[in-house]
Design a protein around this motif. Structure first.
Motif, PDB file in Angstrom:
ATOM      1  N   ASN A 157     -80.587 -26.769 -69.829  1.00  0.00           N
ATOM      2  CA  ASN A 157     -79.991 -26.697 -71.200  1.00  0.00           C
ATOM      3  C   ASN A 157     -79.643 -28.278 -71.407  1.00  0.00           C
ATOM      4  OD1 ASN A 157     -79.498 -23.654 -71.254  1.00  0.00           O
ATOM      5  ND2 ASN A 157     -78.230 -24.113 -69.584  1.00  0.00           N
ATOM      6  N   PRO A 158     -80.767 -28.615 -72.226  1.00  0.00           N
ATOM      7  CA  PRO A 158     -80.825 -30.174 -72.656  1.00  0.00           C
ATOM      8  C   PRO A 158     -80.031 -30.764 -73.626  1.00  0.00           C
ATOM      9  CG  PRO A 158     -82.804 -29.223 -73.697  1.00  0.00           C
ATOM     10  CD  PRO A 158     -82.098 -27.853 -72.746  1.00  0.00           C
ATOM     11  N   SER A 159     -79.804 -31.812 -73.548  1.00  0.00           N
ATOM     12  CA  SER A 159     -79.138 -32.664 -74.751  1.00  0.00           C
ATOM     13  C   SER A 159     -79.882 -32.638 -75.994  1.00  0.00           C
ATOM     14  CB  SER A 159     -78.432 -34.000 -74.342  1.00  0.00           C
ATOM     15  OG  SER A 159     -77.516 -33.884 -73.443  1.00  0.00           O
ATOM     16  N   SER A 160     -79.466 -32.636 -77.119  1.00  0.00           N
ATOM     17  CA  SER A 160     -80.454 -32.723 -78.352  1.00  0.00           C
ATOM     18  C   SER A 160     -79.690 -33.039 -79.479  1.00  0.00           C
ATOM     19  CB  SER A 160     -81.037 -31.256 -78.608  1.00  0.00           C
ATOM     20  OG  SER A 160     -79.921 -30.472 -78.857  1.00  0.00           O
ATOM     21  N   PHE A 161     -80.707 -33.290 -80.550  1.00  0.00           N
ATOM     22  CA  PHE A 161     -80.190 -33.945 -81.846  1.00  0.00           C
ATOM     23  C   PHE A 161     -79.910 -32.600 -82.692  1.00  0.00           C
ATOM     24  CE2 PHE A 161     -82.319 -37.438 -80.391  1.00  0.00           C
ATOM     25  CZ  PHE A 161     -81.502 -38.558 -80.688  1.00  0.00           C
ATOM     26  N   TYR A 162     -79.183 -32.577 -83.593  1.00  0.00           N
ATOM     27  CA  TYR A 162     -79.110 -31.570 -84.693  1.00  0.00           C
ATOM     28  C   TYR A 162     -78.827 -32.085 -85.963  1.00  0.00           C
ATOM     29  CZ  TYR A 162     -74.148 -32.713 -84.963  1.00  0.00           C
ATOM     30  OH  TYR A 162     -72.813 -33.449 -85.301  1.00  0.00           O
ATOM     31  N   SER A 163     -79.011 -30.906 -86.999  1.00  0.00           N
ATOM     32  CA  SER A 163     -78.460 -31.437 -88.319  1.00  0.00           C
ATOM     33  C   SER A 163     -77.923 -29.899 -88.998  1.00  0.00           C
ATOM     34  CB  SER A 163     -79.759 -31.717 -89.395  1.00  0.00           C
ATOM     35  OG  SER A 163     -80.708 -30.863 -89.282  1.00  0.00           O
ATOM     36  N   SER A 164     -77.090 -30.050 -89.846  1.00  0.00           N
ATOM     37  CA  SER A 164     -76.268 -28.968 -90.164  1.00  0.00           C
ATOM     38  C   SER A 164     -75.970 -28.916 -91.713  1.00  0.00           C
ATOM     39  CB  SER A 164     -75.177 -28.751 -89.210  1.00  0.00           C
ATOM     40  OG  SER A 164     -74.035 -27.778 -89.940  1.00  0.00           O
ATOM     41  N   LEU A 165     -76.126 -27.614 -92.287  1.00  0.00           N
ATOM     42  CA  LEU A 165     -75.545 -27.369 -93.749  1.00  0.00           C
ATOM     43  C   LEU A 165     -74.429 -26.571 -93.621  1.00  0.00           C
ATOM     44  CD1 LEU A 165     -76.043 -27.879 -96.585  1.00  0.00           C
ATOM     45  CD2 LEU A 165     -77.734 -26.023 -96.803  1.00  0.00           C
ATOM     46  N   SER A 166     -73.210 -26.422 -94.248  1.00  0.00           N
ATOM     47  CA  SER A 166     -72.250 -25.782 -94.214  1.00  0.00           C
ATOM     48  C   SER A 166     -71.647 -25.465 -95.552  1.00  0.00           C
ATOM     49  CB  SER A 166     -71.104 -26.431 -93.352  1.00  0.00           C
ATOM     50  OG  SER A 166     -71.745 -26.336 -91.912  1.00  0.00           O
ATOM     51  N   TYR A 167     -71.198 -24.341 -95.951  1.00  0.00           N
ATOM     52  CA  TYR A 167     -70.219 -24.045 -96.982  1.00  0.00           C
ATOM     53  C   TYR A 167     -68.721 -24.283 -96.335  1.00  0.00           C
ATOM     54  CZ  TYR A 167     -67.061 -21.240 -99.881  1.00  0.00           C
ATOM     55  OH  TYR A 167     -65.873 -20.439-100.453  1.00  0.00           O
ATOM     56  N   VAL A 168     -68.049 -25.117 -97.170  1.00  0.00           N
ATOM     57  CA  VAL A 168     -66.521 -25.308 -96.927  1.00  0.00           C
ATOM     58  C   VAL A 168     -65.607 -24.662 -98.207  1.00  0.00           C
ATOM     59  CG1 VAL A 168     -66.920 -27.171 -95.424  1.00  0.00           C
ATOM     60  CG2 VAL A 168     -66.403 -27.584 -97.751  1.00  0.00           C
ATOM     61  N   ARG A 169     -64.514 -24.067 -97.708  1.00  0.00           N
ATOM     62  CA  ARG A 169     -63.588 -23.753 -98.782  1.00  0.00           C
ATOM     63  C   ARG A 169     -62.468 -24.431 -98.150  1.00  0.00           C
ATOM     64  NH1 ARG A 169     -62.933 -21.260-103.485  1.00  0.00           N
ATOM     65  NH2 ARG A 169     -60.839 -19.904-103.656  1.00  0.00           N
ATOM     66  N   GLY A 170     -61.508 -25.427 -99.275  1.00  0.00           N
ATOM     67  CA  GLY A 170     -60.429 -25.996 -99.009  1.00  0.00           C
ATOM     68  C   GLY A 170     -59.231 -24.985 -98.859  1.00  0.00           C
ATOM     69  N   LEU A 171     -58.423 -25.471 -98.013  1.00  0.00           N
ATOM     70  CA  LEU A 171     -57.235 -24.809 -97.489  1.00  0.00           C
ATOM     71  C   LEU A 171     -55.892 -25.424 -98.000  1.00  0.00           C
ATOM     72  CD1 LEU A 171     -57.883 -23.643 -94.096  1.00  0.00           C
ATOM     73  CD2 LEU A 171     -57.956 -22.301 -96.161  1.00  0.00           C
ATOM     74  N   ASN A 172     -55.802 -26.762 -98.445  1.00  0.00           N
ATOM     75  CA  ASN A 172     -54.823 -27.709 -98.718  1.00  0.00           C
ATOM     76  C   ASN A 172     -55.143 -28.778 -99.566  1.00  0.00           C
ATOM     77  OD1 ASN A 172     -55.636 -28.992 -96.661  1.00  0.00           O
ATOM     78  ND2 ASN A 172     -53.823 -29.216 -95.829  1.00  0.00           N
ATOM     79  N   ARG A 173     -54.077 -29.638 -99.883  1.00  0.00           N
ATOM     80  CA  ARG A 173     -54.256 -30.752-100.551  1.00  0.00           C
ATOM     81  C   ARG A 173     -55.209 -30.704-101.868  1.00  0.00           C
ATOM     82  NH1 ARG A 173     -51.096 -33.452 -97.521  1.00  0.00           N
ATOM     83  NH2 ARG A 173     -51.397 -33.480 -95.356  1.00  0.00           N
ATOM     84  N   THR A 174     -55.931 -31.527-102.351  1.00  0.00           N
ATOM     85  CA  THR A 174     -56.691 -31.832-103.589  1.00  0.00           C
ATOM     86  C   THR A 174     -57.850 -30.618-103.427  1.00  0.00           C
ATOM     87  OG1 THR A 174     -58.075 -33.649-103.019  1.00  0.00           O
ATOM     88  CG2 THR A 174     -56.004 -33.876-104.151  1.00  0.00           C
ATOM     89  N   TYR A 175     -58.433 -30.077-102.122  1.00  0.00           N
ATOM     90  CA  TYR A 175     -59.565 -29.448-102.160  1.00  0.00           C
ATOM     91  C   TYR A 175     -59.035 -27.983-101.986  1.00  0.00           C
ATOM     92  CZ  TYR A 175     -62.333 -33.334-101.030  1.00  0.00           C
ATOM     93  OH  TYR A 175     -63.095 -34.443-101.205  1.00  0.00           O
ATOM     94  N   LYS A 176     -57.584 -27.531-102.037  1.00  0.00           N
ATOM     95  CA  LYS A 176     -57.022 -26.270-102.295  1.00  0.00           C
ATOM     96  C   LYS A 176     -58.042 -25.105-103.102  1.00  0.00           C
ATOM     97  CE  LYS A 176     -52.739 -23.396-102.201  1.00  0.00           C
ATOM     98  NZ  LYS A 176     -52.999 -23.077-100.961  1.00  0.00           N
TER      99      LYS A 176
END
Length: 156
Positions: free
Chosen positions: A87-106
């Motif tokens: 199980n080798p080490s490797s590079f990655y790239s990612s795309l995610s949806y985020v939903r704020g839970l607090n502060r100015t992103y709530k």
């Protein structure tokens, strides 16, 4: 014409190598930050993840960083395996949806793109290091370093 054939052969060889190098299936319990505190399932070179994510994207009145929390779900692509481990080490790239839970992103939606390297330390224990960019309406782009610690179970 010859360049097209050469490109096809190189792409096929790279894909074939990557398919043999990555395990067929992997379930990771992510214990710290990247991609989130949660679960991730990988099939060959593609994974999906979901969980709780926190990062310092703002400062308080004294100039100290403040953590902002999100729910994060997304997809990652794994490439360029390194080493000869099962199980080798490797590079990655990612795309995610985020939903704020607090502060100015709530209650606000956003997208996060990140890229980095996952080092397989010992058996299923692995650490990640990379950089992530957060984009959300009415906010400036934020670029932060990201790290993570996970334990993975492999199913070939």
């Amino acid at each position: 014409m010859k360049k097209g054939i050469l490109f096809s052969l190189l792409f096929s060889a790279t894909s074939a190598f990557a398919q043999r190098s990555f395990s067929k299936n992997e379930l990771s319990i992510n214990g710290f930050r990247n991609p989130s505190i949660g679960l991730e399932f990988r099939h060959r070179q593609v994974s999906i993840h979901t969980g709780y994510y926190m990062t310092a994207v703002s400062q308080n009145s004294e100039g100290n960083p403040e953590n902002t929390s999100f729910i994060r779900s997304g997809i990652s692509f794994w490439f360029l395996p390194v080493g000869r481990k099962a199980n080798p080490s490797s590079f990655y790239s990612s795309l995610s949806y985020v939903r704020g839970l607090n502060r100015t992103y709530k209650d606000q939606n956003g997208l996060m793109v990140d890229a980095g390297f996952r080092w397989m330390v010992w058996k299923g224990l692995n650490v990640r290091i990379g950089a992530a960019m957060l984009a959300a309406p009415n906010h400036t782009l934020k670029l932060n370093p990201v790290g993570g610690i996970s334990y993975s179970f492999f199913f070939n």
